[in-house]
Design a protein around this motif. Structure first.
Motif, PDB file in Angstrom:
ATOM      1  N   PRO A 198       0.825  -1.208   0.000  1.00  0.00           N
ATOM      2  CA  PRO A 198       0.000   0.000   0.000  1.00  0.00           C
ATOM      3  C   PRO A 198       0.865   1.267   0.000  1.00  0.00           C
ATOM      4  O   PRO A 198       1.958   1.274   0.581  1.00  0.00           O
ATOM      5  CB  PRO A 198      -0.781  -0.101   1.316  1.00  0.00           C
ATOM      6  CG  PRO A 198      -0.817  -1.556   1.620  1.00  0.00           C
ATOM      7  CD  PRO A 198       0.471  -2.115   1.107  1.00  0.00           C
ATOM      8  N   ASN A 199       0.381   2.293  -0.693  1.00  0.00           N
ATOM      9  CA  ASN A 199       0.980   3.630  -0.652  1.00  0.00           C
ATOM     10  C   ASN A 199       2.303   3.781  -1.422  1.00  0.00           C
ATOM     11  O   ASN A 199       2.992   4.795  -1.323  1.00  0.00           O
ATOM     12  CB  ASN A 199       1.207   4.052   0.824  1.00  0.00           C
ATOM     13  CG  ASN A 199       1.114   5.562   0.987  1.00  0.00           C
ATOM     14  OD1 ASN A 199       2.043   6.204   1.448  1.00  0.00           O
ATOM     15  ND2 ASN A 199       0.009   6.141   0.570  1.00  0.00           N
ATOM     16  N   THR A 235      -6.849   2.156  -2.775  1.00  0.00           N
ATOM     17  CA  THR A 235      -7.459   1.422  -3.883  1.00  0.00           C
ATOM     18  C   THR A 235      -8.099   0.139  -3.368  1.00  0.00           C
ATOM     19  O   THR A 235      -7.475  -0.599  -2.609  1.00  0.00           O
ATOM     20  CB  THR A 235      -6.385   1.079  -4.947  1.00  0.00           C
ATOM     21  OG1 THR A 235      -5.774   2.295  -5.350  1.00  0.00           O
ATOM     22  CG2 THR A 235      -6.993   0.378  -6.156  1.00  0.00           C
ATOM     23  N   SER A 277      10.203   8.061 -10.982  1.00  0.00           N
ATOM     24  CA  SER A 277       9.381   8.818 -10.048  1.00  0.00           C
ATOM     25  C   SER A 277       8.035   8.984 -10.744  1.00  0.00           C
ATOM     26  O   SER A 277       7.958   9.652 -11.780  1.00  0.00           O
ATOM     27  CB  SER A 277      10.029  10.168  -9.751  1.00  0.00           C
ATOM     28  OG  SER A 277       9.153  10.914  -8.968  1.00  0.00           O
ATOM     29  N   ALA A 278       7.013   8.368 -10.175  1.00  0.00           N
ATOM     30  CA  ALA A 278       5.700   8.385 -10.836  1.00  0.00           C
ATOM     31  C   ALA A 278       5.142   9.802 -10.933  1.00  0.00           C
ATOM     32  O   ALA A 278       4.258  10.069 -11.736  1.00  0.00           O
ATOM     33  CB  ALA A 278       4.725   7.481 -10.090  1.00  0.00           C
ATOM     34  N   SER A 288      -1.271   3.696  -8.062  1.00  0.00           N
ATOM     35  CA  SER A 288      -2.314   4.453  -8.768  1.00  0.00           C
ATOM     36  C   SER A 288      -1.724   5.719  -9.396  1.00  0.00           C
ATOM     37  O   SER A 288      -2.126   6.120 -10.497  1.00  0.00           O
ATOM     38  CB  SER A 288      -3.443   4.814  -7.802  1.00  0.00           C
ATOM     39  OG  SER A 288      -3.965   3.643  -7.220  1.00  0.00           O
ATOM     40  N   LEU A 339      -7.880   6.758  -8.133  1.00  0.00           N
ATOM     41  CA  LEU A 339      -7.826   7.444  -6.842  1.00  0.00           C
ATOM     42  C   LEU A 339      -6.395   7.418  -6.298  1.00  0.00           C
ATOM     43  O   LEU A 339      -5.768   6.365  -6.246  1.00  0.00           O
ATOM     44  CB  LEU A 339      -8.768   6.677  -5.913  1.00  0.00           C
ATOM     45  CG  LEU A 339      -9.028   6.984  -4.451  1.00  0.00           C
ATOM     46  CD1 LEU A 339     -10.102   6.056  -3.930  1.00  0.00           C
ATOM     47  CD2 LEU A 339      -7.842   6.961  -3.576  1.00  0.00           C
ATOM     48  N   VAL A 340      -5.900   8.584  -5.894  1.00  0.00           N
ATOM     49  CA  VAL A 340      -4.575   8.660  -5.265  1.00  0.00           C
ATOM     50  C   VAL A 340      -4.739   9.289  -3.888  1.00  0.00           C
ATOM     51  O   VAL A 340      -5.477  10.237  -3.725  1.00  0.00           O
ATOM     52  CB  VAL A 340      -3.601   9.522  -6.117  1.00  0.00           C
ATOM     53  CG1 VAL A 340      -2.350   9.875  -5.330  1.00  0.00           C
ATOM     54  CG2 VAL A 340      -3.232   8.793  -7.399  1.00  0.00           C
ATOM     55  N   SER A 341      -4.061   8.719  -2.905  1.00  0.00           N
ATOM     56  CA  SER A 341      -4.143   9.310  -1.579  1.00  0.00           C
ATOM     57  C   SER A 341      -2.831   9.164  -0.844  1.00  0.00           C
ATOM     58  O   SER A 341      -2.097   8.207  -1.069  1.00  0.00           O
ATOM     59  CB  SER A 341      -5.249   8.620  -0.769  1.00  0.00           C
ATOM     60  OG  SER A 341      -5.235   9.128   0.554  1.00  0.00           O
ATOM     61  N   HIS A 342      -2.549  10.133   0.048  1.00  0.00           N
ATOM     62  CA  HIS A 342      -1.359   9.989   0.901  1.00  0.00           C
ATOM     63  C   HIS A 342      -1.619   8.908   1.946  1.00  0.00           C
ATOM     64  O   HIS A 342      -0.710   8.439   2.606  1.00  0.00           O
ATOM     65  CB  HIS A 342      -0.994  11.328   1.552  1.00  0.00           C
ATOM     66  CG  HIS A 342      -2.130  11.931   2.325  1.00  0.00           C
ATOM     67  ND1 HIS A 342      -3.177  12.580   1.713  1.00  0.00           N
ATOM     68  CD2 HIS A 342      -2.404  11.937   3.646  1.00  0.00           C
ATOM     69  CE1 HIS A 342      -4.035  12.985   2.642  1.00  0.00           C
ATOM     70  NE2 HIS A 342      -3.603  12.598   3.816  1.00  0.00           N
ATOM     71  N   ASP A 351      12.755  10.604  -6.400  1.00  0.00           N
ATOM     72  CA  ASP A 351      12.941  12.008  -6.008  1.00  0.00           C
ATOM     73  C   ASP A 351      13.110  12.138  -4.490  1.00  0.00           C
ATOM     74  O   ASP A 351      13.530  13.180  -4.002  1.00  0.00           O
ATOM     75  CB  ASP A 351      11.733  12.852  -6.469  1.00  0.00           C
ATOM     76  CG  ASP A 351      10.408  12.310  -5.923  1.00  0.00           C
ATOM     77  OD1 ASP A 351      10.092  11.124  -6.200  1.00  0.00           O
ATOM     78  OD2 ASP A 351       9.706  13.051  -5.222  1.00  0.00           O
ATOM     79  N   ASN A 367      10.248   3.175  -7.216  1.00  0.00           N
ATOM     80  CA  ASN A 367       9.540   4.454  -7.364  1.00  0.00           C
ATOM     81  C   ASN A 367      10.012   5.468  -6.313  1.00  0.00           C
ATOM     82  O   ASN A 367      10.716   5.118  -5.378  1.00  0.00           O
ATOM     83  CB  ASN A 367       8.027   4.200  -7.235  1.00  0.00           C
ATOM     84  CG  ASN A 367       7.214   5.439  -7.560  1.00  0.00           C
ATOM     85  OD1 ASN A 367       7.618   6.261  -8.392  1.00  0.00           O
ATOM     86  ND2 ASN A 367       6.073   5.600  -6.910  1.00  0.00           N
ATOM     87  N   ASN A 387      -3.856   1.992   1.580  1.00  0.00           N
ATOM     88  CA  ASN A 387      -5.049   1.166   1.360  1.00  0.00           C
ATOM     89  C   ASN A 387      -6.205   1.933   0.736  1.00  0.00           C
ATOM     90  O   ASN A 387      -7.375   1.747   1.092  1.00  0.00           O
ATOM     91  CB  ASN A 387      -5.527   0.518   2.661  1.00  0.00           C
ATOM     92  CG  ASN A 387      -4.615  -0.613   3.077  1.00  0.00           C
ATOM     93  OD1 ASN A 387      -4.214  -1.425   2.243  1.00  0.00           O
ATOM     94  ND2 ASN A 387      -4.257  -0.664   4.341  1.00  0.00           N
ATOM     95  N   PRO A 399      -5.215  -3.097  -5.470  1.00  0.00           N
ATOM     96  CA  PRO A 399      -5.039  -2.702  -4.065  1.00  0.00           C
ATOM     97  C   PRO A 399      -3.667  -3.145  -3.572  1.00  0.00           C
ATOM     98  O   PRO A 399      -3.122  -4.141  -4.061  1.00  0.00           O
ATOM     99  CB  PRO A 399      -6.146  -3.471  -3.333  1.00  0.00           C
ATOM    100  CG  PRO A 399      -7.121  -3.876  -4.388  1.00  0.00           C
ATOM    101  CD  PRO A 399      -6.310  -4.063  -5.634  1.00  0.00           C
ATOM    102  N   GLY A 400      -3.113  -2.442  -2.598  1.00  0.00           N
ATOM    103  CA  GLY A 400      -1.791  -2.786  -2.067  1.00  0.00           C
ATOM    104  C   GLY A 400      -1.771  -4.164  -1.418  1.00  0.00           C
ATOM    105  O   GLY A 400      -2.750  -4.589  -0.801  1.00  0.00           O
TER     106      GLY A 400
END
Ligand SMILES: Nc1nc2c(ncn2[C@@H]2O[C@H](COP(=O)(O)OP(=O)(O)OP(=O)(O)O)[C@@H](O)[C@H]2O)c(=O)[nH]1
Ligand SMILES: [Mg+2]
Length: 299
Positions: free
Chosen positions: A19-20, A45, A155-156, A24, A37-40, A127, A124, A43, A66-67
């Motif tokens: 996860p994370n 997705t 770096s995505a 995504s 959906l992207v979130s800081h 940076d 990933n 879990n 999902p992660g």
């Protein structure tokens, strides 16, 4: 004499990782379009999402997942199963690791897949690391060079780092005709994509457990050339969460609605009228029937 068509390549490419780690984000970057959906928060997705990218003479069907994680809740089991199914169904897997991660996640992936899954190992968030640390990490991973097809660092969040990855993917795709219309972006319905955008606003606009105990159902959607009307319900687990989601004088739900509407408008290139409702469905994330009703078909 008519020219014979160029050789084409086509295949399913699953994006797998803890996860994370940025799966995504990577899917959106490869698509040059915000779809997932992207979130800081981890879990985020919950379901697989297919997105179709054209690159040179290849059609790549990316599958966001999902992660990989272990939690006992039924929803989490469904999420893990989604990721495992995606690996089995794909021609090629991208195993994504944070360039700062220990190698343990990768070792677990190799154990889980018995070393039989053809994959590209992708580091990933470069940076976020120094050049020296990255080189050290790359040499640590090199001991597994018999296991992976390629090792690529990216770096995505920086599209300019993705060409090498695209080339590596194309190199390992099976030869074959395109499976989808070359204009098609995704096999998801727009309602499903908008649901995810609303969930994203919940994930990024609420703290603690609420994002994990909430979901979204799109009840109604009608579209005219200039406007989309959407009615959607936020499902929560507990009565006590209702007040938090609505907020003082409705301020929180208004902010969530504005954020979601903005994302949908950018995607649809249309004005959006979004009406949000809140409903309590006690223990939905732990209940098999509720999960399946909400689209998380678990077997
Ligand atoms: N600095 C930096 N941040 C990144 C990069 N890629 C992703 N992120 C951030 O990492 C966080 C997680 O990204 P997601 O794409 O949601 O991660 P995920 O792997 O899909 O997570 P789950 O769906 O929860 O498994 C977000 O805050 C992203 O903005 C990167 O290359 N550099
Ligand atoms: Mg994700």
């Amino acid at each position: 004499m008519p020219q014979s068509p160029d050789t084409t390549y086509c295949g399913f490419v699953s994006i797998i990782g803890r996860p994370n780690v940025g799966k995504s984000t990577l899917l959106n970057a490869m698509m040059q379009e915000k779809l997932a959906l992207v979130s800081h928060k981890a879990n985020a997705t919950r379901k697989r999402l297919n997105a179709i990218a054209m690159y040179k003479n290849a059609q790549i069907i990316f599958v966001d997942t999902p992660g990989l994680h272990e939690k006992e809740k039924l929803l989490n089991q469904f999420m893990l199963q989604e990721a495992i199914k995606a690996i089995g169904d794909s021609d090629l897997t991208l195993f994504l690791a944070d360039a700062r991660d220990s190698l343990n996640h990768y070792k677990e992936f190799l154990t889980m897949t018995k070393g039989e899954t053809p994959h590209i190992l992708v580091l990933n968030k470069i940076d976020q690391t120094t050049h020296a640390d990255l080189l050290k990490k790359l040499s640590e991973y090199a001991q597994y060079q018999e296991s992976f097809l390629e090792l690529v660092s990216i770096s995505a969040t920086d599209a300019s780092t993705l060409t090498t990855l695209f080339d590596a993917i194309t190199k390992h795709l099976p030869e074959g005709p395109y499976l989808y219309d070359t204009d098609l972006l995704t096999t998801e319905t727009t309602a499903d994509i908008y649901k995810e955008f609303i969930r994203e606003a919940l994930f990024n606009g609420l703290s603690d457990e609420i994002p994990y105990e909430s979901d979204v159902v799109v009840n109604e959607m009608n579209e005219s050339p200039k406007l989309i009307n959407i009615k959607a319900t936020i499902i929560i687990e507990k009565d006590s969460q209702k007040g938090i989601i609505i907020g003082k004088k409705g301020a929180t739900i208004k902010r969530i609605g504005q954020n979601a509407r903005h994302t949908i408008e950018t995607f649809a290139e249309k004005k959006v009228f979004l009406e949000l409702f809140v409903k309590v469905k006690r223990g939905w994330s732990k209940n098999r029937r509720d999960l399946s009703e909400m689209g998380y078909e678990y077997d």
